[in-house]
Design a protein around this motif. Sequence first.
Motif, PDB file in Angstrom:
ATOM      1  N   MET A  53       0.831  -1.210   0.000  1.00 12.45           N
ATOM      2  CA  MET A  53       0.000   0.000   0.000  1.00 12.45           C
ATOM      3  C   MET A  53       0.867   1.262   0.000  1.00 12.45           C
ATOM      4  SD  MET A  53      -3.022  -1.080   2.568  1.00 12.45           S
ATOM      5  CE  MET A  53      -1.887  -1.576   3.839  1.00 12.45           C
ATOM      6  N   PRO A  54       0.348   2.339  -0.573  1.00  8.64           N
ATOM      7  CA  PRO A  54       1.169   3.572  -0.606  1.00  8.64           C
ATOM      8  C   PRO A  54       1.269   4.231   0.770  1.00  8.64           C
ATOM      9  CG  PRO A  54      -0.965   3.925  -1.704  1.00  8.64           C
ATOM     10  CD  PRO A  54      -0.926   2.481  -1.322  1.00  8.64           C
ATOM     11  N   PHE A  55       2.467   4.634   1.159  1.00  5.58           N
ATOM     12  CA  PHE A  55       2.632   5.454   2.357  1.00  5.58           C
ATOM     13  C   PHE A  55       1.834   6.731   2.144  1.00  5.58           C
ATOM     14  CE2 PHE A  55       6.802   3.241   3.229  1.00  5.58           C
ATOM     15  CZ  PHE A  55       6.418   2.731   4.468  1.00  5.58           C
ATOM     16  N   GLY A  56       1.153   7.179   3.209  1.00  6.72           N
ATOM     17  CA  GLY A  56       0.372   8.419   3.095  1.00  6.72           C
ATOM     18  C   GLY A  56      -1.057   8.149   2.665  1.00  6.72           C
ATOM     19  N   GLY A  57      -1.348   6.866   2.378  1.00  2.00           N
ATOM     20  CA  GLY A  57      -2.708   6.478   2.008  1.00  2.00           C
ATOM     21  C   GLY A  57      -3.014   6.713   0.547  1.00  2.00           C
ATOM     22  N   GLY A  58      -4.245   6.371   0.178  1.00  2.00           N
ATOM     23  CA  GLY A  58      -4.662   6.536  -1.219  1.00  2.00           C
ATOM     24  C   GLY A  58      -4.955   5.183  -1.834  1.00  2.00           C
ATOM     25  N   GLY A  60      -5.126   1.881  -4.451  1.00  2.00           N
ATOM     26  CA  GLY A  60      -4.201   1.063  -5.256  1.00  2.00           C
ATOM     27  C   GLY A  60      -2.955   0.631  -4.523  1.00  2.00           C
ATOM     28  N   MET A  61      -2.136  -0.100  -5.258  1.00  2.00           N
ATOM     29  CA  MET A  61      -0.901  -0.655  -4.713  1.00  2.00           C
ATOM     30  C   MET A  61       0.285  -0.100  -5.513  1.00  2.00           C
ATOM     31  SD  MET A  61      -2.002  -2.636  -2.335  1.00  2.00           S
ATOM     32  CE  MET A  61      -1.050  -4.075  -1.870  1.00  2.00           C
ATOM     33  N   VAL A  62       1.462  -0.167  -4.873  1.00  2.00           N
ATOM     34  CA  VAL A  62       2.673   0.362  -5.508  1.00  2.00           C
ATOM     35  C   VAL A  62       3.707  -0.759  -5.560  1.00  2.00           C
ATOM     36  CG1 VAL A  62       4.531   2.062  -5.263  1.00  2.00           C
ATOM     37  CG2 VAL A  62       2.192   2.698  -4.636  1.00  2.00           C
ATOM     38  N   LEU A  63       4.417  -0.900  -6.662  1.00  2.00           N
ATOM     39  CA  LEU A  63       5.468  -1.923  -6.754  1.00  2.00           C
ATOM     40  C   LEU A  63       6.634  -1.528  -5.846  1.00  2.00           C
ATOM     41  CD1 LEU A  63       5.516  -2.781 -10.582  1.00  2.00           C
ATOM     42  CD2 LEU A  63       4.476  -4.090  -8.712  1.00  2.00           C
ATOM     43  N   MET A  64       7.033  -2.484  -4.987  1.00  2.00           N
ATOM     44  CA  MET A  64       8.083  -2.206  -3.996  1.00  2.00           C
ATOM     45  C   MET A  64       9.451  -2.095  -4.685  1.00  2.00           C
ATOM     46  SD  MET A  64       6.993  -4.639  -0.819  1.00  2.00           S
ATOM     47  CE  MET A  64       7.111  -6.191  -1.674  1.00  2.00           C
ATOM     48  N   PRO A  65      10.372  -1.340  -4.075  1.00  2.00           N
ATOM     49  CA  PRO A  65      11.680  -1.190  -4.713  1.00  2.00           C
ATOM     50  C   PRO A  65      12.516  -2.477  -4.699  1.00  2.00           C
ATOM     51  CG  PRO A  65      11.629  -0.001  -2.607  1.00  2.00           C
ATOM     52  CD  PRO A  65      10.233  -0.494  -2.864  1.00  2.00           C
ATOM     53  N   GLY A  66      12.459  -3.250  -3.591  1.00  2.33           N
ATOM     54  CA  GLY A  66      13.345  -4.420  -3.432  1.00  2.33           C
ATOM     55  C   GLY A  66      13.368  -5.348  -4.630  1.00  2.33           C
ATOM     56  N   PRO A  67      12.212  -5.943  -4.997  1.00  2.00           N
ATOM     57  CA  PRO A  67      12.218  -6.895  -6.129  1.00  2.00           C
ATOM     58  C   PRO A  67      12.685  -6.261  -7.439  1.00  2.00           C
ATOM     59  CG  PRO A  67      10.205  -7.113  -4.841  1.00  2.00           C
ATOM     60  CD  PRO A  67      10.911  -5.904  -4.307  1.00  2.00           C
ATOM     61  N   LEU A  68      12.317  -5.000  -7.668  1.00  5.91           N
ATOM     62  CA  LEU A  68      12.727  -4.361  -8.923  1.00  5.91           C
ATOM     63  C   LEU A  68      14.239  -4.140  -8.973  1.00  5.91           C
ATOM     64  CD1 LEU A  68       9.782  -1.851  -9.474  1.00  5.91           C
ATOM     65  CD2 LEU A  68      10.530  -3.628 -11.069  1.00  5.91           C
ATOM     66  N   GLU A 120       8.947   5.533  -5.909  1.00  4.13           N
ATOM     67  CA  GLU A 120       9.707   6.650  -6.491  1.00  4.13           C
ATOM     68  C   GLU A 120      11.221   6.397  -6.485  1.00  4.13           C
ATOM     69  OE1 GLU A 120       8.553   8.935  -8.217  1.00  4.13           O
ATOM     70  OE2 GLU A 120      10.024  10.562  -8.224  1.00  4.13           O
ATOM     71  N   ARG A 121      11.726   5.610  -5.507  1.00  5.21           N
ATOM     72  CA  ARG A 121      13.176   5.371  -5.448  1.00  5.21           C
ATOM     73  C   ARG A 121      13.674   4.547  -6.634  1.00  5.21           C
ATOM     74  NH1 ARG A 121      12.397   3.895   0.749  1.00  5.21           N
ATOM     75  NH2 ARG A 121      10.476   3.183  -0.239  1.00  5.21           N
ATOM     76  N   VAL A 122      12.760   3.787  -7.239  1.00  5.97           N
ATOM     77  CA  VAL A 122      13.116   3.048  -8.457  1.00  5.97           C
ATOM     78  C   VAL A 122      13.380   4.054  -9.575  1.00  5.97           C
ATOM     79  CG1 VAL A 122      12.184   1.499 -10.232  1.00  5.97           C
ATOM     80  CG2 VAL A 122      11.827   0.999  -7.799  1.00  5.97           C
ATOM     81  N   ARG A 123      12.471   5.007  -9.687  1.00  9.69           N
ATOM     82  CA  ARG A 123      12.615   6.033 -10.724  1.00  9.69           C
ATOM     83  C   ARG A 123      13.888   6.855 -10.501  1.00  9.69           C
ATOM     84  NH1 ARG A 123      11.859  10.827 -12.110  1.00  9.69           N
ATOM     85  NH2 ARG A 123      11.365  11.582 -10.028  1.00  9.69           N
ATOM     86  N   GLU A 124      14.142   7.176  -9.228  1.00  8.94           N
ATOM     87  CA  GLU A 124      15.277   8.064  -8.932  1.00  8.94           C
ATOM     88  C   GLU A 124      16.637   7.383  -9.027  1.00  8.94           C
ATOM     89  OE1 GLU A 124      13.407  11.367  -5.892  1.00  8.94           O
ATOM     90  OE2 GLU A 124      14.452   9.648  -5.058  1.00  8.94           O
TER      91      GLU A 124
END
Length: 247
Positions: A53-58, A60-68, A120-124
């Motif tokens: 789940m996204p930090f801060g709420g909202g 949908g789901m977000v792909l975690m950085p670890g596996p990527l 976002e850390r994946v993008r950055e």
Amino acid sequence: MLCAHVITLFSEVFESFLAHPLLVKATDNKAISIALHNLRDFAHDNHRSVDDMPFGGGPGMVLMPGPLFEAVESITKDHDVDRVILMTPQGELLNQRTVLSLSKLPGFVVICGRYEGVDERVREHLVTDELSIGDYVLAGGELPAMVLLESIVRLLPGVVGCAESTFDESHSFAMLEYPQYTRPSKFRAWKVPKVLLSGDHQRIERWRARQSLLRTLTKRPDLVAGWQNVRESQEIYERLSKALNND
Ligand code: SAH
């Protein structure tokens, strides 16, 4: 040979795409190899979770950085990879110039997002390029990745039968292609333009150049801005002078 690595949660979506004769020919000819990597293989818990789940709420789901990160690192460990591309509606709009430059690389990774996208850390810190296939939002990056791959594959040597057919077509020089006709020369009330049946190659070339110019100006005037590019202008200048040359 270009090596494309695709990271996805839905590798089955690529099956019929990879079975298409164009892709089969490209892989048989060793113009490209396309490796699919299942993101779930890089999950660590019992449920093989890759999203949260996204930090801060909202919603949908977000792909975690670890596996990527692990998926990309497992690829770069053994392969020559120049770029890590994230398919995202927030990326630079894909165009023929980008397609051409990617077609010349030894290898790249394509990450297909899902759900609300990626942490976002994946993008950055992992991704080098962000590409969008248009200003609309799809459910996942698989179709965008296939769009990217197919546009690249067509440009690889020995894949499309006639090299000229990728040279002349729309967007190769920030211009749209001229209209094409085939048999019959008269269909219902509509005849093929006479010049195309004339056998006069110079006149045909001039007619095509004019049509190409006219189409670009009327259908895609925005492309004209790109003609300022010096390398393109030489080509475009030649096309324009051909188009403006009187019959
Ligand atoms: N919440 C995100 C959209 C997520 S869509 C946002 O508002 O920016 C889910 C995934 O589909 C994305 O991670 C991306 O990989 C893919 N996707 C959707 N539309 C796309 C587009 N126009 N171009 C490229 N990828 C796209």
